[in-house]
Design a protein around this motif. Structure first.
Motif, PDB file in Angstrom:
ATOM      1  N   PHE A 139     -24.595 -10.547 -20.802  1.00 43.95           N
ATOM      2  CA  PHE A 139     -24.455 -11.862 -21.421  1.00 43.95           C
ATOM      3  C   PHE A 139     -24.618 -12.909 -20.336  1.00 43.95           C
ATOM      4  CE2 PHE A 139     -22.887 -15.401 -23.790  1.00 43.95           C
ATOM      5  CZ  PHE A 139     -23.046 -15.072 -25.123  1.00 43.95           C
ATOM      6  N   VAL A 140     -25.350 -13.987 -20.661  1.00 49.20           N
ATOM      7  CA  VAL A 140     -25.612 -15.064 -19.708  1.00 49.20           C
ATOM      8  C   VAL A 140     -25.416 -16.406 -20.402  1.00 49.20           C
ATOM      9  CG1 VAL A 140     -27.354 -16.200 -18.270  1.00 49.20           C
ATOM     10  CG2 VAL A 140     -27.254 -13.696 -18.344  1.00 49.20           C
ATOM     11  N   ALA A 141     -24.677 -17.312 -19.779  1.00 52.43           N
ATOM     12  CA  ALA A 141     -24.556 -18.703 -20.219  1.00 52.43           C
ATOM     13  C   ALA A 141     -24.844 -19.589 -19.015  1.00 52.43           C
ATOM     14  CB  ALA A 141     -23.158 -18.980 -20.762  1.00 52.43           C
ATOM     15  N   VAL A 142     -25.649 -20.635 -19.205  1.00 55.47           N
ATOM     16  CA  VAL A 142     -26.087 -21.485 -18.100  1.00 55.47           C
ATOM     17  C   VAL A 142     -25.322 -22.797 -18.130  1.00 55.47           C
ATOM     18  CG1 VAL A 142     -28.061 -22.594 -16.991  1.00 55.47           C
ATOM     19  CG2 VAL A 142     -28.364 -20.417 -18.191  1.00 55.47           C
ATOM     20  N   ALA A 143     -24.830 -23.211 -16.956  1.00 59.75           N
ATOM     21  CA  ALA A 143     -24.038 -24.432 -16.853  1.00 59.75           C
ATOM     22  C   ALA A 143     -24.923 -25.658 -16.738  1.00 59.75           C
ATOM     23  CB  ALA A 143     -23.121 -24.342 -15.630  1.00 59.75           C
ATOM     24  N   PRO A 144     -24.390 -26.843 -17.046  1.00 57.25           N
ATOM     25  CA  PRO A 144     -25.130 -28.082 -16.827  1.00 57.25           C
ATOM     26  C   PRO A 144     -25.649 -28.176 -15.402  1.00 57.25           C
ATOM     27  CG  PRO A 144     -23.120 -28.518 -18.049  1.00 57.25           C
ATOM     28  CD  PRO A 144     -23.054 -27.077 -17.619  1.00 57.25           C
ATOM     29  N   GLY A 145     -26.931 -28.480 -15.258  1.00 59.94           N
ATOM     30  CA  GLY A 145     -27.540 -28.626 -13.950  1.00 59.94           C
ATOM     31  C   GLY A 145     -28.399 -27.464 -13.516  1.00 59.94           C
ATOM     32  N   ALA A 150     -22.807 -18.310 -15.945  1.00 63.54           N
ATOM     33  CA  ALA A 150     -21.702 -17.370 -16.121  1.00 63.54           C
ATOM     34  C   ALA A 150     -22.290 -16.083 -16.681  1.00 63.54           C
ATOM     35  CB  ALA A 150     -20.654 -17.935 -17.070  1.00 63.54           C
ATOM     36  N   VAL A 151     -21.965 -14.959 -16.044  1.00 68.66           N
ATOM     37  CA  VAL A 151     -22.578 -13.689 -16.419  1.00 68.66           C
ATOM     38  C   VAL A 151     -21.510 -12.626 -16.640  1.00 68.66           C
ATOM     39  CG1 VAL A 151     -24.758 -14.162 -15.238  1.00 68.66           C
ATOM     40  CG2 VAL A 151     -22.899 -13.049 -13.974  1.00 68.66           C
ATOM     41  N   LEU A 152     -21.810 -11.703 -17.552  1.00 68.14           N
ATOM     42  CA  LEU A 152     -20.973 -10.533 -17.786  1.00 68.14           C
ATOM     43  C   LEU A 152     -21.776  -9.297 -17.432  1.00 68.14           C
ATOM     44  CD1 LEU A 152     -19.398 -11.422 -21.258  1.00 68.14           C
ATOM     45  CD2 LEU A 152     -18.511 -11.943 -18.961  1.00 68.14           C
ATOM     46  N   GLU A 153     -21.083  -8.340 -16.831  1.00 69.19           N
ATOM     47  CA  GLU A 153     -21.757  -7.106 -16.422  1.00 69.19           C
ATOM     48  C   GLU A 153     -22.117  -6.259 -17.638  1.00 69.19           C
ATOM     49  OE1 GLU A 153     -20.023  -5.831 -12.220  1.00 69.19           O
ATOM     50  OE2 GLU A 153     -18.460  -6.632 -13.540  1.00 69.19           O
ATOM     51  N   ARG A 154     -22.872  -5.171 -17.362  1.00 72.15           N
ATOM     52  CA  ARG A 154     -23.453  -4.362 -18.426  1.00 72.15           C
ATOM     53  C   ARG A 154     -22.423  -3.789 -19.384  1.00 72.15           C
ATOM     54  NH1 ARG A 154     -28.180  -5.003 -20.596  1.00 72.15           N
ATOM     55  NH2 ARG A 154     -29.880  -5.067 -19.114  1.00 72.15           N
ATOM     56  N   ALA A 155     -21.333  -3.269 -18.860  1.00 69.42           N
ATOM     57  CA  ALA A 155     -20.337  -2.595 -19.702  1.00 69.42           C
ATOM     58  C   ALA A 155     -19.447  -3.631 -20.375  1.00 69.42           C
ATOM     59  CB  ALA A 155     -19.503  -1.632 -18.869  1.00 69.42           C
ATOM     60  N   LEU A 156     -19.544  -3.708 -21.689  1.00 72.97           N
ATOM     61  CA  LEU A 156     -18.699  -4.616 -22.461  1.00 72.97           C
ATOM     62  C   LEU A 156     -17.609  -3.836 -23.193  1.00 72.97           C
ATOM     63  CD1 LEU A 156     -21.242  -7.109 -24.113  1.00 72.97           C
ATOM     64  CD2 LEU A 156     -19.824  -7.465 -22.088  1.00 72.97           C
ATOM     65  N   PRO A 157     -16.433  -4.479 -23.369  1.00 70.60           N
ATOM     66  CA  PRO A 157     -16.061  -5.801 -22.899  1.00 70.60           C
ATOM     67  C   PRO A 157     -15.784  -5.810 -21.395  1.00 70.60           C
ATOM     68  CG  PRO A 157     -14.218  -4.787 -24.018  1.00 70.60           C
ATOM     69  CD  PRO A 157     -15.373  -3.843 -24.191  1.00 70.60           C
ATOM     70  N   ALA A 158     -16.032  -6.960 -20.749  1.00 67.67           N
ATOM     71  CA  ALA A 158     -15.984  -7.070 -19.295  1.00 67.67           C
ATOM     72  C   ALA A 158     -14.597  -7.462 -18.823  1.00 67.67           C
ATOM     73  CB  ALA A 158     -17.001  -8.100 -18.827  1.00 67.67           C
ATOM     74  N   THR A 159     -14.283  -7.049 -17.610  1.00 65.80           N
ATOM     75  CA  THR A 159     -12.986  -7.354 -17.011  1.00 65.80           C
ATOM     76  C   THR A 159     -13.059  -8.533 -16.045  1.00 65.80           C
ATOM     77  OG1 THR A 159     -13.369  -5.756 -15.234  1.00 65.80           O
ATOM     78  CG2 THR A 159     -12.223  -4.965 -17.202  1.00 65.80           C
ATOM     79  N   ARG A 160     -14.262  -9.082 -15.854  1.00 62.33           N
ATOM     80  CA  ARG A 160     -14.404 -10.236 -14.973  1.00 62.33           C
ATOM     81  C   ARG A 160     -15.654 -11.022 -15.361  1.00 62.33           C
ATOM     82  NH1 ARG A 160     -16.322  -7.631  -9.119  1.00 62.33           N
ATOM     83  NH2 ARG A 160     -18.164  -6.512  -9.903  1.00 62.33           N
ATOM     84  N   ILE A 161     -15.660 -12.297 -14.969  1.00 58.30           N
ATOM     85  CA  ILE A 161     -16.779 -13.195 -15.236  1.00 58.30           C
ATOM     86  C   ILE A 161     -17.399 -13.570 -13.903  1.00 58.30           C
ATOM     87  CG2 ILE A 161     -17.472 -15.427 -16.181  1.00 58.30           C
ATOM     88  CD1 ILE A 161     -14.930 -15.280 -17.955  1.00 58.30           C
ATOM     89  N   GLY A 162     -18.699 -13.407 -13.792  1.00 57.31           N
ATOM     90  CA  GLY A 162     -19.381 -13.770 -12.563  1.00 57.31           C
ATOM     91  C   GLY A 162     -19.968 -15.163 -12.648  1.00 57.31           C
ATOM     92  N   LEU A 163     -19.930 -15.894 -11.537  1.00 59.42           N
ATOM     93  CA  LEU A 163     -20.596 -17.187 -11.429  1.00 59.42           C
ATOM     94  C   LEU A 163     -21.831 -16.978 -10.564  1.00 59.42           C
ATOM     95  CD1 LEU A 163     -17.531 -19.560 -10.936  1.00 59.42           C
ATOM     96  CD2 LEU A 163     -18.776 -19.039 -13.043  1.00 59.42           C
TER      97      LEU A 163
END
Length: 400
Positions: A139-145, A150-163
């Protein structure tokens, strides 16, 4: 039958029978819009593309009067289009809106009638202005600019959010979460994330025995647990319990997004009133006045000035025009070309999916449409297949 028809039918059936919706209704409703994508923002240098100027008279829809003004609403030099590319290889942009990424999904069959929708993302490389495959993320969501995703790793549900730093392609920080996450979306100012929490992979589903002929696999059971509000700078998390089955009528993926002003979050319903808003503590609150008549599955929602709302299909089975609403009353202000309205470019133009009149409803492409014009400008080539065909792509728009 399109997504508007499905939701309207579900409302009528529930009102007439006072019974829960069919177990596969949610996936049917989500067929056109497979997953909620962050309607987030991009900042990219925009090149010039020549387009045809169409002289038309455009009513002042916000005035309630009959006076008109001339406008060449498609005569802009702020488009970057590649109508020979589908999916696109090179950057697509229209005014303030950029195609920040796109996603394809492959249904992977497992044992026991189980299926998993496995996504693959292509992210816009700000250096080359091309889309590059990113295999690490579910999963990928793009911030303003267009600097951070914000990204989630392959295995869902994820235990952390990557920037993810979109300039370097490296994760600059991980935010651990107490409640496992299946989707994320940025607030309009990019300072906050809403993370939809699930107890199981929301993209894992099963086709029960006796229903093997259905092309719409049924999800296993309600899996959403609620949402977390995450401060991007500090990484602090505040979780609220809002499970599936709280009246949403859904039993699969149903993610949260932010309200127009970023002070509330909302989720879609397959029963009236169609969407439900919550404060950041998880308490149901009245729907904001300008968003009361919007539909959660129409991505464009409100125009930049808030005076118009994007509606659903306006022309029945032809799927070549959509309603533009008065957000105060919910009434139709006008119609515009386009099968499905995806993003407002400015107060007169939108990006939409559209088909060639008379063609297959799934044979659509990204186009620019405008109020008061019956013309459109193609941004990409046509998608092939239907909504479950391998290789079909879903856009992730962003605003600079």
């Amino acid at each position: 039958m399109n997504v508007d028809d499905l939701v309207r039918d579900s409302f009528r059936e529930q009102n007439a029978e006072s019974a829960p919706p069919p177990v596969d209704l949610a996936d049917r409703v989500l067929a056109v819009r497979r997953r909620r994508r962050a309607r987030t923002i991009a900042s990219v240098a925009v090149a010039t593309a020549a387009v045809v100027a169409v002289a038309v008279a455009v009513p002042r829809l916000d005035s309630g009067k009959d006076d008109v003004r001339p406008a060449n609403v498609l005569d802009h030099d702020d488009l970057i289009a590649h109508p020979d590319q589908s999916p696109p290889r090179d950057m697509i942009a229209a005014g303030r809106v950029v195609l920040a990424a796109y996603c394809t999904a492959t249904s992977v069959r497992q044992s026991g009638g189980r299926h998993t929708d496995v996504p693959t993302y292509w992210l816009l490389d700000a250096r080359t202005h091309t889309y590059e495959k990113a295999t690490n993320w579910s999963f990928v969501a793009v911030a303003p600019g267009l600097r951070t995703a914000a990204v989630l790793e392959r295995a869902l549900p994820a235990t952390r959010i990557g920037l993810l730093d979109l300039l370097t392609g490296k994760v600059k920080r991980w935010i651990p979460v107490e409640h496992t996450v299946g989707a994320v979306a940025f607030s309009p100012d990019g300072r906050t994330l809403v993370a939809t929490t699930y107890k199981k992979n929301p993209d894992l589903h099963v086709t029960p025995s006796g229903n093997q002929s259905s092309r719409w696999p049924n999800y296993q059971e309600p899996g959403r647990t609620g949402f977390s509000i995450v401060d991007v700078a500090s990484g602090t998390e505040s979780w609220s319990k809002v499970p599936s089955g709280d009246g949403t009528g859904l039993n699969d993926r149903q993610d949260f997004g932010f309200s127009r002003d970023g002070r509330l979050v909302y989720t879609g319903l397959t029963a009236e009133p169609g969407q439900r808003f919550y404060d950041f503590r998880g308490h149901p609150v009245p729907t904001p006045a300008l968003e009361e008549h919007l539909r959660w599955y129409i991505d464009a929602r409100l125009s930049p000035n808030g005076r118009l709302g994007a509606g659903g299909t306006a022309d029945g089975e032809t799927y070549t025009s959509s309603e533009i609403l008065n957000p105060t009353t919910g009434g139709r202000s006008t119609t515009v070309r386009g099968q499905q309205l995806l993003a407002w470019i400015d107060n007169e133009r939108l990006i939409a999916w559209d088909i060639t009149p008379g063609s297959n409803e799934f044979h659509n492409r990204l186009v620019v449409v405008a109020l008061g014009s019956d013309k459109e400008v193609p941004l990409t080539g046509f998608r092939g297949g239907d909504d479950r065909a391998a290789g079909r792509w879903t856009p992730v728009f962003a605003e600079r």
